[in-house]
Design a protein around this motif. Structure first.
Motif, PDB file in Angstrom:
ATOM      1  N   GLN A  30      36.987  44.256  37.434  1.00  0.00           N
ATOM      2  CA  GLN A  30      35.823  44.775  36.715  1.00  0.00           C
ATOM      3  C   GLN A  30      34.880  45.539  37.635  1.00  0.00           C
ATOM      4  OE1 GLN A  30      35.158  45.068  33.540  1.00  0.00           O
ATOM      5  NE2 GLN A  30      37.103  44.089  33.027  1.00  0.00           N
ATOM      6  N   PHE A  31      34.744  45.081  38.876  1.00  0.00           N
ATOM      7  CA  PHE A  31      33.904  45.805  39.835  1.00  0.00           C
ATOM      8  C   PHE A  31      34.391  47.243  40.004  1.00  0.00           C
ATOM      9  CE2 PHE A  31      32.687  41.687  42.275  1.00  0.00           C
ATOM     10  CZ  PHE A  31      31.603  41.494  41.429  1.00  0.00           C
ATOM     11  N   VAL A  32      35.713  47.405  40.083  1.00  0.00           N
ATOM     12  CA  VAL A  32      36.273  48.744  40.279  1.00  0.00           C
ATOM     13  C   VAL A  32      36.246  49.535  38.972  1.00  0.00           C
ATOM     14  CG1 VAL A  32      38.243  50.071  41.111  1.00  0.00           C
ATOM     15  CG2 VAL A  32      37.741  47.845  42.128  1.00  0.00           C
ATOM     16  N   ALA A  33      36.660  48.895  37.886  1.00  0.00           N
ATOM     17  CA  ALA A  33      36.723  49.580  36.588  1.00  0.00           C
ATOM     18  C   ALA A  33      35.356  50.077  36.140  1.00  0.00           C
ATOM     19  CB  ALA A  33      37.323  48.644  35.542  1.00  0.00           C
ATOM     20  N   SER A  34      34.296  49.330  36.475  1.00  0.00           N
ATOM     21  CA  SER A  34      32.939  49.700  36.063  1.00  0.00           C
ATOM     22  C   SER A  34      32.288  50.696  37.012  1.00  0.00           C
ATOM     23  CB  SER A  34      32.065  48.447  35.981  1.00  0.00           C
ATOM     24  OG  SER A  34      31.900  47.875  37.278  1.00  0.00           O
TER      25      SER A  34
ATOM     26  N   ASN B 248      31.200  49.869  40.027  1.00  0.00           N
ATOM     27  CA  ASN B 248      30.341  49.184  40.997  1.00  0.00           C
ATOM     28  C   ASN B 248      30.923  49.227  42.401  1.00  0.00           C
ATOM     29  OD1 ASN B 248      28.149  48.352  39.365  1.00  0.00           O
ATOM     30  ND2 ASN B 248      29.430  46.768  38.456  1.00  0.00           N
ATOM     31  N   ALA B 249      32.231  49.350  42.471  1.00  0.00           N
ATOM     32  CA  ALA B 249      32.915  49.611  43.744  1.00  0.00           C
ATOM     33  C   ALA B 249      33.890  50.752  43.482  1.00  0.00           C
ATOM     34  CB  ALA B 249      33.661  48.370  44.223  1.00  0.00           C
ATOM     35  N   PRO B 250      33.911  51.783  44.335  1.00  0.00           N
ATOM     36  CA  PRO B 250      34.785  52.927  44.070  1.00  0.00           C
ATOM     37  C   PRO B 250      36.275  52.622  44.201  1.00  0.00           C
ATOM     38  CG  PRO B 250      33.660  53.185  46.180  1.00  0.00           C
ATOM     39  CD  PRO B 250      33.045  51.998  45.514  1.00  0.00           C
ATOM     40  N   LEU B 251      36.613  51.546  44.917  1.00  0.00           N
ATOM     41  CA  LEU B 251      38.008  51.139  45.045  1.00  0.00           C
ATOM     42  C   LEU B 251      38.062  49.658  45.382  1.00  0.00           C
ATOM     43  CD1 LEU B 251      39.489  52.471  48.446  1.00  0.00           C
ATOM     44  CD2 LEU B 251      37.075  52.134  47.978  1.00  0.00           C
TER      45      LEU B 251
END
Length: 248
Positions: A170-174, A176-179
């Protein structure tokens, strides 16, 4: 006729309730998508129902030790089911490897992650997501990979840590983290990465992601737990797993 029909309905309901059962499953987050499909097929084929709870393997271990009434554990590692078996909290002899997972470095941005993972040595990102290595085997595999590449110290200040692999995704999908390092099964469908860009981490860069299942003490006498453990070894379940990038 009405009495006969009522009798047949009663017999059917009695028979169904006698043989159909529910099994409470503690499910590693990386295996959520394929297991939803497997559970639906399992119910259709057997009449038994799998009630799924998704989370980090490490957290499930703590909950089971404190009396959580799960009946089957589908872990993201081999260590946890083995430990539960050794501690008398799982049924001896029921442990088996149901899937072999793959780690992938993934971004929703096309072209950001290259096919060799060289982006990790670049300055093209400010944050990188990974699961808590103390709770999630995929997080531990991500750290092993960075250690093998000699990049952990360099990137540690950029870590965004998820409690489990689902939160990491979710961090990546949203954005919030680019990868981030996620499970291949979360981003893979129909033989390809669904969107963005990815590097499938070579197996030699981390310990094998062998995922074991075990019947827990609470499920020892539950026919649905035994049936689901058997079903996971069958052709239909394995075909679903393979479609999400798992091996056996």
């Amino acid at each position: 006729m009405r009495r006969l029909l009522a009798g047949l309905i009663s017999l059917f309901c009695f028979t169904s309730s006698t043989y159909a059962a529910e099994v409470s499953v503690a499910l590693a987050a990386n295996f959520s998508a394929p297991m939803q499909k497997i559970a639906a097929a399992f119910e259709q084929d057997t009449g038994h129902k799998a009630v799924l709870s998704t989370g980090a393997t490490g957290k499930f271990y703590a909950q089971i030790r404190h009396g959580a009434p799960f009946q089957l554990l589908l872990a993201a590692d081999q260590t946890t089911p083995e430990r539960l078996e050794r501690e008398g909290l799982a049924v001896a002899g029921t442990r088996f490897t149901y899937a072999i997972g793959q780690l992938v470095l993934w971004s929703t941005e096309p072209g950001l992650v290259d096919a060799e993972g060289a982006v990790l040595r670049s300055e093209r990102f400010t944050r990188i997501a990974l699961a808590d290595p103390k709770l999630a085997p995929y997080g531990a595999a991500a750290l092993e990979t960075l250690d093998k590449l000699g990049l952990r110290q360099q990137l540690q200040s950029k870590f965004v840590q998820g409690e489990n692999i689902a939160q990491t995704y979710q961090f990546v999908a949203s954005g919030n983290a680019p990868l981030g390092f996620v499970a291949l099964s979360q981003v893979f469908a129909d033989g390809r990465i669904r969107e963005g860009s990815a590097w499938i981490v070579p197996a030699e860069l981390h310990s094998p992601l062998l995922q074991d299942a075990v019947i827990l003490k609470a499920g020892a006498d539950n026919p649905a737990a035994l049936a689901l453990a058997d079903y996971l070894r069958g052709e239909k379940a394995r075909s679903i797993m393979q479609s999400y990038g798992y091996g056996f």
